[in-house]
Structures are given as structure tokens and as C-alpha cells.
Motif scaffolding. Structure first.
Motif, PDB file in Angstrom:
ATOM      1  N   PHE A 162       0.831  -1.204   0.000  1.00  0.00           N
ATOM      2  CA  PHE A 162       0.000   0.000   0.000  1.00  0.00           C
ATOM      3  C   PHE A 162       0.865   1.253   0.000  1.00  0.00           C
ATOM      4  O   PHE A 162       1.990   1.259   0.504  1.00  0.00           O
ATOM      5  CB  PHE A 162      -0.922  -0.014   1.212  1.00  0.00           C
ATOM      6  CG  PHE A 162      -1.781  -1.238   1.288  1.00  0.00           C
ATOM      7  CD1 PHE A 162      -2.982  -1.308   0.596  1.00  0.00           C
ATOM      8  CD2 PHE A 162      -1.379  -2.350   2.021  1.00  0.00           C
ATOM      9  CE1 PHE A 162      -3.771  -2.447   0.645  1.00  0.00           C
ATOM     10  CE2 PHE A 162      -2.165  -3.497   2.079  1.00  0.00           C
ATOM     11  CZ  PHE A 162      -3.361  -3.548   1.383  1.00  0.00           C
ATOM     12  N   ALA A 163       0.297   2.330  -0.541  1.00  0.00           N
ATOM     13  CA  ALA A 163       1.058   3.575  -0.689  1.00  0.00           C
ATOM     14  C   ALA A 163       1.575   4.078   0.653  1.00  0.00           C
ATOM     15  O   ALA A 163       2.744   4.468   0.770  1.00  0.00           O
ATOM     16  CB  ALA A 163       0.187   4.638  -1.360  1.00  0.00           C
ATOM     17  N   ASP A 164       0.734   4.109   1.677  1.00  0.00           N
ATOM     18  CA  ASP A 164       1.152   4.531   3.020  1.00  0.00           C
ATOM     19  C   ASP A 164       0.173   3.944   4.023  1.00  0.00           C
ATOM     20  O   ASP A 164      -0.793   4.597   4.438  1.00  0.00           O
ATOM     21  CB  ASP A 164       1.189   6.056   3.136  1.00  0.00           C
ATOM     22  CG  ASP A 164       1.948   6.519   4.377  1.00  0.00           C
ATOM     23  OD1 ASP A 164       1.986   5.757   5.372  1.00  0.00           O
ATOM     24  OD2 ASP A 164       2.503   7.625   4.363  1.00  0.00           O
ATOM     25  N   ASP A 169      -3.517   5.314   3.709  1.00  0.00           N
ATOM     26  CA  ASP A 169      -3.616   5.468   2.266  1.00  0.00           C
ATOM     27  C   ASP A 169      -3.484   4.063   1.685  1.00  0.00           C
ATOM     28  O   ASP A 169      -2.378   3.545   1.516  1.00  0.00           O
ATOM     29  CB  ASP A 169      -2.520   6.385   1.722  1.00  0.00           C
ATOM     30  CG  ASP A 169      -2.646   6.601   0.208  1.00  0.00           C
ATOM     31  OD1 ASP A 169      -3.445   5.887  -0.435  1.00  0.00           O
ATOM     32  OD2 ASP A 169      -1.951   7.483  -0.317  1.00  0.00           O
ATOM     33  N   PHE A 170      -4.615   3.456   1.406  1.00  0.00           N
ATOM     34  CA  PHE A 170      -4.634   2.071   0.982  1.00  0.00           C
ATOM     35  C   PHE A 170      -4.638   1.925  -0.536  1.00  0.00           C
ATOM     36  O   PHE A 170      -5.115   0.918  -1.072  1.00  0.00           O
ATOM     37  CB  PHE A 170      -5.845   1.360   1.590  1.00  0.00           C
ATOM     38  CG  PHE A 170      -5.838   1.342   3.098  1.00  0.00           C
ATOM     39  CD1 PHE A 170      -4.683   1.021   3.798  1.00  0.00           C
ATOM     40  CD2 PHE A 170      -6.981   1.661   3.814  1.00  0.00           C
ATOM     41  CE1 PHE A 170      -4.674   1.002   5.189  1.00  0.00           C
ATOM     42  CE2 PHE A 170      -6.979   1.647   5.206  1.00  0.00           C
ATOM     43  CZ  PHE A 170      -5.826   1.321   5.901  1.00  0.00           C
ATOM     44  N   THR A 171      -4.104   2.909  -1.214  1.00  0.00           N
ATOM     45  CA  THR A 171      -3.884   2.780  -2.650  1.00  0.00           C
ATOM     46  C   THR A 171      -2.907   1.641  -2.896  1.00  0.00           C
ATOM     47  O   THR A 171      -1.863   1.552  -2.241  1.00  0.00           O
ATOM     48  CB  THR A 171      -3.303   4.082  -3.225  1.00  0.00           C
ATOM     49  OG1 THR A 171      -4.173   5.172  -2.890  1.00  0.00           O
ATOM     50  CG2 THR A 171      -3.142   3.990  -4.726  1.00  0.00           C
ATOM     51  N   LEU A 172      -3.236   0.764  -3.811  1.00  0.00           N
ATOM     52  CA  LEU A 172      -2.352  -0.352  -4.129  1.00  0.00           C
ATOM     53  C   LEU A 172      -1.195   0.153  -4.983  1.00  0.00           C
ATOM     54  O   LEU A 172      -1.403   0.741  -6.044  1.00  0.00           O
ATOM     55  CB  LEU A 172      -3.114  -1.442  -4.875  1.00  0.00           C
ATOM     56  CG  LEU A 172      -4.269  -2.093  -4.108  1.00  0.00           C
ATOM     57  CD1 LEU A 172      -5.033  -3.057  -5.012  1.00  0.00           C
ATOM     58  CD2 LEU A 172      -3.756  -2.823  -2.877  1.00  0.00           C
ATOM     59  N   ALA A 173       0.016  -0.058  -4.497  1.00  0.00           N
ATOM     60  CA  ALA A 173       1.188   0.457  -5.207  1.00  0.00           C
ATOM     61  C   ALA A 173       2.339  -0.540  -5.076  1.00  0.00           C
ATOM     62  O   ALA A 173       3.022  -0.556  -4.055  1.00  0.00           O
ATOM     63  CB  ALA A 173       1.593   1.818  -4.639  1.00  0.00           C
ATOM     64  N   PRO A 174       2.548  -1.383  -6.078  1.00  0.00           N
ATOM     65  CA  PRO A 174       1.811  -1.439  -7.343  1.00  0.00           C
ATOM     66  C   PRO A 174       0.566  -2.319  -7.235  1.00  0.00           C
ATOM     67  O   PRO A 174       0.377  -3.010  -6.232  1.00  0.00           O
ATOM     68  CB  PRO A 174       2.829  -2.078  -8.291  1.00  0.00           C
ATOM     69  CG  PRO A 174       3.587  -3.018  -7.389  1.00  0.00           C
ATOM     70  CD  PRO A 174       3.691  -2.311  -6.066  1.00  0.00           C
ATOM     71  N   VAL A 175      -0.250  -2.296  -8.286  1.00  0.00           N
ATOM     72  CA  VAL A 175      -1.434  -3.145  -8.334  1.00  0.00           C
ATOM     73  C   VAL A 175      -1.009  -4.563  -8.691  1.00  0.00           C
ATOM     74  O   VAL A 175      -0.350  -4.775  -9.716  1.00  0.00           O
ATOM     75  CB  VAL A 175      -2.450  -2.629  -9.373  1.00  0.00           C
ATOM     76  CG1 VAL A 175      -3.668  -3.541  -9.425  1.00  0.00           C
ATOM     77  CG2 VAL A 175      -2.866  -1.201  -9.037  1.00  0.00           C
ATOM     78  N   LEU A 179      -5.474  -7.994 -10.617  1.00  0.00           N
ATOM     79  CA  LEU A 179      -6.411  -7.096  -9.968  1.00  0.00           C
ATOM     80  C   LEU A 179      -6.570  -5.818 -10.771  1.00  0.00           C
ATOM     81  O   LEU A 179      -5.697  -5.450 -11.557  1.00  0.00           O
ATOM     82  CB  LEU A 179      -5.945  -6.743  -8.554  1.00  0.00           C
ATOM     83  CG  LEU A 179      -6.413  -7.670  -7.426  1.00  0.00           C
ATOM     84  CD1 LEU A 179      -5.654  -8.987  -7.494  1.00  0.00           C
ATOM     85  CD2 LEU A 179      -6.226  -7.009  -6.077  1.00  0.00           C
ATOM     86  N   GLU A 180      -7.681  -5.148 -10.538  1.00  0.00           N
ATOM     87  CA  GLU A 180      -7.901  -3.850 -11.130  1.00  0.00           C
ATOM     88  C   GLU A 180      -7.635  -2.782 -10.073  1.00  0.00           C
ATOM     89  O   GLU A 180      -7.912  -2.993  -8.895  1.00  0.00           O
ATOM     90  CB  GLU A 180      -9.338  -3.732 -11.647  1.00  0.00           C
ATOM     91  CG  GLU A 180      -9.681  -4.736 -12.732  1.00  0.00           C
ATOM     92  CD  GLU A 180     -11.129  -4.651 -13.155  1.00  0.00           C
ATOM     93  OE1 GLU A 180     -11.790  -3.650 -12.806  1.00  0.00           O
ATOM     94  OE2 GLU A 180     -11.599  -5.588 -13.834  1.00  0.00           O
ATOM     95  N   PRO A 181      -7.090  -1.627 -10.448  1.00  0.00           N
ATOM     96  CA  PRO A 181      -6.823  -0.585  -9.451  1.00  0.00           C
ATOM     97  C   PRO A 181      -8.102  -0.087  -8.806  1.00  0.00           C
ATOM     98  O   PRO A 181      -9.128   0.063  -9.465  1.00  0.00           O
ATOM     99  CB  PRO A 181      -6.138   0.510 -10.270  1.00  0.00           C
ATOM    100  CG  PRO A 181      -6.554   0.261 -11.683  1.00  0.00           C
ATOM    101  CD  PRO A 181      -6.723  -1.217 -11.807  1.00  0.00           C
TER     102      PRO A 181
END
Length: 236
Positions: A162-164, A169-175, A179-181
Motif C-alpha cells: 500500500f502507498a502509506d 492510504d490504501f492505494t495499491l502500489a503497485p497493483v 487485480l484492477e486498481p
């Protein structure tokens, strides 16, 4: 919560954080899809209950055998209420059969471990981190029934995905592949004519996290979080 044999639903692209006993709970509904979700720090991700399957099958058989059955036309008459819309065995006829093949498949499985169970659902590409049970939980299923509920692509992941994570900040980084973003930055309150100001997302989420930091989501918790006051304080 997909209750009372709710079928044909799709739950996708969600981030569940400390979401009680089960983030997604399905009570006997068939043909549901749960995919591309993230389950964090709860008890378990997906809970599937088949305990009403046998009872619903018995009631369905009894209604079919008795035109004056007390449940005919009532909530428990799931098949009869469906036929009000599509006609007698409408799932075997056009346009339903061709336009909705999963509907046809589910409703045509009339056996004891068929359509009254959560069969022909699909759980795929879901991520888990920090839950008490990092998995989909299936209760009351035989091996034969499990073959009708494929679970594919589920995986446990670490905070580094996760981004942070610590700032929520649960943005997938990377996806991850397959999976889809999830547009995490777009999740939350929006400004409009009725809501001219919104709180800072990071500050709002951190305040909630601190309040519940040492409290699992799946145990009794009597303290209540005053989200309205927090929003007011962050939007002055």
C-alpha cells in the motif's frame, strides 16, 4: 450483507478496514460475485452461510406439493415469487435463458444441494492483511458444494503493498497482477451544494484509527465514536 437468498449480486472494488465480524456476509444466496476487494484488520473477509439451505429446500418442496401451503406467496416461497416475474420455470425459456445464463444455471439446479444453497458464486482476486482469519469462511459446506463455489486468486499481502498503510492510504502500489486498481483517493465525502466543505481525509481517518487502535472490530465495544463532531472540527 446479502440476506434471505439474495442472488446475482456483485461486490467489487472495496476497501474494508476493521469491518466487524465479516466484511461481506452472504446468507444462502446463489450466483454472487465478490472480487477485487481489500480486507484489512477485521475478523474475516467473506462469510458464506449455507445453514438455511436444507430448510429452504424442504419448504420449497412442500410448497410445490401443496397448493394451499401456508408459505405459498410468502417470503419463504422464493421460487414462487421468482416465477411471478419470469413465469413458470421462466429461467428455462427465452429471453431469460439466453440473456441470463447464470440465472438459468442456478435455477435449473433443483437438487437438495442446488439453488437453495450459495452455489455458483465466485470469489476471486481478493486481498487480505491483518485479519484474524485471512480467508473466505464457508460454513456447512460438503466437498460437493465447495466445487460449486470456486475461490481463486485470493492472497495475503503485507503493508508494503500500500502507498502509506500507517496513514491509511490504501492505494495499491503497485497493483498486483490480476487485480484492477481501486480509486482509493476518490473514496469519501464529496463537495457539492449541500456539503460546501469536507474534512481532510488523512486527519479524519487517523482520528478514527487512533480511537479504535487497540480494539478489534469483532469484539463488544461500548465506546461510541462521534464522527459528526470530528467533521465539524475539521471543516471550520
Amino acid at each position: 450483507m446479502l440476506d434471505d437468498h439474495q442472488a446475482g449480486g456483485t461486490i467489487e472494488g472495496n476497501v474494508f478496514f476493521k469491518s466487524c465480524t465479516a466484511a461481506v456476509q452472504i446468507n444462502c444466496g446463489a450466483g454472487n460475485i465478490v472480487r477485487n476487494n481489500v480486507f484489512l484488520e477485521g475478523d474475516q473477509g467473506i462469510m458464506t452461510l449455507g445453514n438455511w439451505g436444507p430448510k429452504s429446500f424442504e419448504i420449497t418442496e412442500a410448497i410445490a406439493a401443496d397448493p394451499k401451503h401456508g408459505y405459498r406467496g410468502e417470503k419463504e416461497d422464493y421460487i414462487g415469487r421468482t416465477e411471478r416475474t419470469v413465469g413458470p420455470k421462466g429461467w428455462t425459456k427465452e429471453p431469460w435463458k439466453s440473456k441470463y445464463p447464470l440465472f438459468h444455471k442456478v435455477m435449473s439446479d433443483t437438487g437438495e444441494t442446488g439453488r437453495m444453497w450459495p452455489v455458483y458464486s465466485r470469489y476471486e482476486n481478493n486481498l487480505y492483511h491483518g485479519n484474524r482469519h485471512n480467508k473466505a469462511y464457508i460454513k456447512g459446506y460438503t466437498d460437493a458444494l465447495k466445487k460449486k463455489l470456486p475461490i481463486v486468486g485470493s492472497r495475503e499481502v503485507g503493508k508494503d503493498l500500500f502507498a502509506d498503510y500507517d496513514k491509511m492510504d490504501f492505494t495499491l502500489a503497485p497493483v498486483p497482477e490480476g487485480l484492477e486498481p481501486i480509486p482509493f483517493a476518490e473514496i469519501g465525502l464529496y463537495r457539492n451544494e449541500h456539503r460546501p466543505a469536507v474534512p481532510d481525509q488523512v486527519a479524519y481517518r487517523q482520528a478514527i484509527r487512533e480511537f479504535y487502535r487497540d480494539q478489534p472490530s469483532y469484539r463488544a465495544w461500548k465506546k461510541q465514536f462521534d464522527s459528526a463532531s470530528l467533521i465539524e472540527s475539521l471543516t471550520r
